[in-house]
Design a protein around this motif. Sequence first.
Motif: not given
Length: 500
Positions: A465-470, A281-285, A447-448, A253-256
Amino acid sequence: MDTTFALEMEGITKTFPGVKALDEVTLRVKPGTVHALMGENGAGKSTLMKCLFGIYQEDRGIIKLKGKEHRFKDSHDALNQGVSMIHQELSNVPERSVAENLYLGREPLNKIGLIDHKKMNDETRSLLENLEINVKPEVRIGSLSISMQQTCEIAKAVSYNASVVVMDEPTSSLTDNEVQHLFKIINRLREQNVAVIYISHKMEEIFTIADEVSVMRDGQMIGTYDVTEMTNEKLISLMVGRDATLRFPEFKSKVGEVLLKVENLSSPNPRSFQDVSFEVHRGEILGIGGLVGAQRTELMEAIFGVRAIREGKIYVDGDEILNMTPRKAIEHGIGMITEDRRGSGIFPLMDISNNTSIASLKEYLNKLHLLKHKEMKEESVRYNKALRTKTPTMETLIQNLSGGNQQKVIISRWLMTLPDVLIMDEPTRGIDVGAKYEIYQIMGQLVEQGKAIIMVSSEMPELIGMSHRVMVLCSGKCTGVLDKSECTQENIMRLATKFM
């Protein structure tokens, strides 16, 4: 009398309208052992146990306890014969005390036939102290955390002194320390020659606590194995009927730009969340980590408008939202999947179609303000089909589905509102590995598409395993935000215990 097995279930068959839930299932459990029962949601595990516990009456088959045949007419009969059960969903009476819940239906009476509250409280206190559970008998059980309510359910099951104890997802809302405490209780039962049937989707627990494991799939028993003969991959393969090596799907996914912004959010309750700020952000978990009591759920409920806010600001796509309510949250593209599926998720006496569409009713009104039921049902079918919800028909009551399939309906409900921000509080609680992977895939697809997801999870592998940030909370305060490269169990636990 043959006492080789504490429990024998032979050829158990159970059919519901439109579906054969159990097909000639045989299960044998030895005394003094922990016997894991595994399978995907809808495999028939809970149905089999409900037949054992007298909630359902099997169509065919034989149940034996210590070699003696029984047919339980109800759960009270099963309890009297030495079978107790911790259910997957909490079944307490929230407005009554811990003691009243533990002794519900078997309250001690005094000489004139009234409930002896002192004796009941004293016996409860003794039981809780013996099990090293730190809670007072007089406390209203509804005021306790979900994890403590679950712990009280465990104490209740143990209090019956049963020869067979069924534990259906007993750790679904427990912390790691509470899980270890439960294992101590289980080992004590094992030493007392009690047979424990343990249902869980957490693989590491099975290999830690179980002696044998039986695997079910599509209402049939696949086989029973010694745990020492199993591997994680082999067990998953038996459950899902295919090789399953990937635990988390790959998604790009592109984080926007910032989609949701929270500034200095504080609760009126000084013991709850205070001065919390973050962005999604958009595209983020964005994963939300922390121990029980960290106020993760309370913070999410405030953002969704369920809880009051003393001060702070919430922005969605750059616009500040004042006096947030759930209705406003939905209108601004926020959806929330709650932690307590039974208490605040499903409408048990409504069918799947209505449970799916209930958050989107406004979109299905005609000019006369009447609901367009055909369109509602078509959309409900489409979303549940996408999530592979197992159900005979869309008219089936949601309470008749397995826990995992109920969760899929709830996710379908919020996807149907077309949210930009989806809050998922313990989204895979009580869900098997196959269904988890499907939900992870849905999250990746969202998120994609440029959506944003906030995921509260007590499972470290899921967070990592699933997060872009925590973002990690401790005692209601944000103690840090970790990038993907920094997300390790050690770093998360360090922040989760910073103020303790």
